[in-house]
Each structure stands twice: as C-alpha cells, then as structure tokens.
Design an enzyme around this catalytic site. Structure first.
Site: not given
Ligand code: ASP
Length: 352
Positions: A16, A60-62, A93, A278-280
């Site tokens: 972002t 985008d880091s996704s 992300d 753990t999910q916590c």
């Molecule tokens: N979707 C963006 C990413 O991870 C979100 C961010 O940068 O905060 O690249």
C-alpha cells in the site's frame, strides 16, 4: 568515536505504501517507486548513504511467495558487507510471514533488517507511510560503539518495533496493524526512540550464512467444533505433503474422538510431521495440560509453544528445506532457532 555515515539499503517490494488509486476502478494498485521518493524529500536530508533497489514490478504482498523470500535474502547477502542496515518496504498483509522467513534464512545476522509499510498510501495526506519509513531508516542506521543496535529482522509499524517472527497482523484498518502478543516490543518511537535492550538479541560476530532452501510442501488443518473426518483425511492425504500445522484450541487442545486421533496417528506413522499451534493470539501450547491434548503428545504431535502461525509456516518450510532427519526436524521445531518461541513454555521438554 565512529563518525562514518551509516549506509542503508532500502528495498522496495510494493504494498500500500507505494500504491495509488486507479481513477476508473477505484481499487489500489502498485505504482512506480519514483513516485514514492518524490513524495518524501526528507529522505535526502538524512545524514546517511541511502541506496535504493526497487522491484521492477511492485507487488501486492498477497502475491508473496518463497521465491521472493529467496530473492530478498540474496539481495541482502550480496549487499551485506557494504551496508550497515536494510529497510524493506513491503505490504502489511504478509509482512509477518516475510519477516519470519527472513529471520530463519539469515543465520548469524549482525545487522538490522527492518520491514515496514503502511495502511494508507504515501500520496494520501493522512498517510502513516511517511513516519513508518523515516523511523525505520533511523532505527536501521542506529549504531553503538560501531555495532548495530538492532541486529535482528524486525517489523516497524506505528511507533513500535517488533521482533519480526513474533508478529501478527491483527487489524486491517488501524494504523497499529501489528501485534507481538508473546514477546515485548524491541523499541518504541516517541520524541526519542527508546530501545528495550533486554529484549533485543545479541548480534552474531560469525559470518552471515544465508539459507535459500525452503520446502513449501506443508498445509494447515484448523480445527473447529464439528469438523468432519473426510475433511481431515483429505488434508492429511494431500500428495507430497511433509508437514502440517494443526491449529488447535486454547493451550493446544483438540477433539479426543477416536476416529480423529486415528487419522492423525496414521499420518504420523506414515512420516508426516504435525506441529501443534494454538488458534489463540496470545499464550502457549502446552501438550498434556488437559486430557484433550495429552493424546496428541502421546501419538507424537510436536508442540509449538507460543510460536505465531506466521512463524510456524516459515519455520516448517525452512526446517524441511534443510534435509534433516525426522528426529532433528522435531528437535528444531521444538526449540527456538531465532527467538521465535519462548522455550520456558516447555516446548523443548517435549522433544522425543
Ligand atoms: N494489500 C496490501 C499488501 O499487503 C496491504 C498493505 O500494504 O498494507 O500489499
């Protein structure tokens, strides 16, 4: 006194921080890095040598993946002797995954590697990106008696510096997007930057060793009340699978139903590594504390203590990539390799 200007390498991967709004679709998309430097003229006023490497195609880091982690580790390796510190601009992300992966890949790290990004793009007036970037650079350049103050892979976000492999992105809107629930912050930025010296790992005077072999043949089995055996079996029977994270309740608890335990037992007998995480958000796996986890311990599930989900993913890929024997893999998973888990939580005692 050492008066040498520190040298910092800024690596821009995307996220972002360097995005802008597409006029037509209104969705955020990565832009050329030059737009970013134009927007922060303050960078030129720093008393340091700042070099920049930008990815040709900001991401985008996704879309982050182990190949990019290898690319980043190699970039750091190639520039290690010339630079005093590294700042990586990265989407938030998957920042915790990348920070975790780099912590395992960079053995004997003696210099700062600080990841940062933002929740609002740099072009937006209320952006958090400017402060995050400027302070991350400042922290990366901090030296005391000629040595880096922070010789660790960290995340800097909204006035806090965290150990990277202890972090979790817990909020997609707040400027404070990250949390390190099981480990104290390494520094806090206000009028002054206050370093939490006791929590910072000592730098290693040994030569940097960069590991680039990662094995992504892993999966995650997140349990929930009512989980069906055919779903469990489908995951456990995935072709080529070497390890799974079993995301359990509370302190590492899971259903005791025979059919479920039998499936896990069979998978372990066939060579699968099962890592109990753990999910916590906070707290630790303690296999044997409840009846609902003693079965897991008995059949050979490895306890992950207070490791985060993100660090567990990176650690499994790293450990499996080292071509170790089963017993060594279990030992590596139970012990802290880079400060990613607190051994006082009993994980080390679980090694079979
Ligand atoms: N979707 C963006 C990413 O991870 C979100 C961010 O940068 O905060 O690249």
């Amino acid at each position: 006194m050492n008066n040498k200007r520190p040298s910092i390498l800024l690596i821009y991967t995307g996220g972002t921080i360097g995005m802008e709004e597409d006029v037509q679709s209104k969705s955020l998309r990565p832009v050329d890095f030059n737009h970013l430097t134009d927007r922060i003229p303050e960078l030129k006023t720093f008393n340091l040598n700042l070099s920049v490497i930008a990815f040709d195609k900001p991401m985008d880091s996704s879309n982050m993946n182990p190949d990019v982690w290898v690319k980043l580790a190699r970039l750091i390796e190639r520039n290690y002797s010339k630079q005093d510190g590294f700042v990586i601009l990265h989407g938030s992300d998957t920042m915790a995954f990348t920070a975790s992966a780099l912590s395992f890949m960079l053995e004997n790290l003696d210099k700062p590697v600080i990841l940062t990004g933002s929740q609002l793009p740099m072009g937006i007036i209320r952006t958090d990106g400017k402060e995050n970037l400027i302070t991350a650079i400042e922290i990366a350049s901090r030296q005391e008696k000629g040595r880096a103050v922070i010789p660790e892979v960290c995340i800097y976000f909204e006035y806090q510096l965290y150990r990277g492999n202890r972090t979790h992105k817990f909020n997609s809107e707040h400027f404070q997007a990250f949390q390190s629930a099981n480990y104290p912050v390494l520094a806090e930025a206000g009028v002054h930057i206050k370093f939490n010296t006791d929590a910072i790992q000592a730098g290693k005077p040994k030569k940097l060793k960069v590991h680039t072999r990662l094995d992504p043949n892993i999966a995650v089995l997140k349990i929930f009340p009512g989980i069906q055996k055919n779903a469990v079996a489908a995951i456990l029977n995935t072709k080529g699978l070497k390890a799974i994270i079993l995301e359990t309740f509370g302190s590492g608890n899971a259903p005791t139903e025979k059919g479920f335990i039998d499936l896990l037992t069979k998978a372990i007998d066939n060579g699968l590594i099962i890592y109990n995480v753990t999910q916590c958000n906070a707290g630790s796996v303690d296999q044997g504390k409840y009846e609902t986890s003693s079965q897991l311990k008995k059949i050979g599930v490895v306890g992950g203590a207070d490791i985060t989900y993100e660090a567990a993913i990176a650690k499994l890929m790293f450990v499996l990539g080292q071509k170790l024997k089963k017993k060594e893999i279990r030992k590596a998973l139970s012990n802290s390799l880079r400060g990613e888990l607190s051994e006082s939580h009993g994980a080390a005692a679980e090694i079979l």
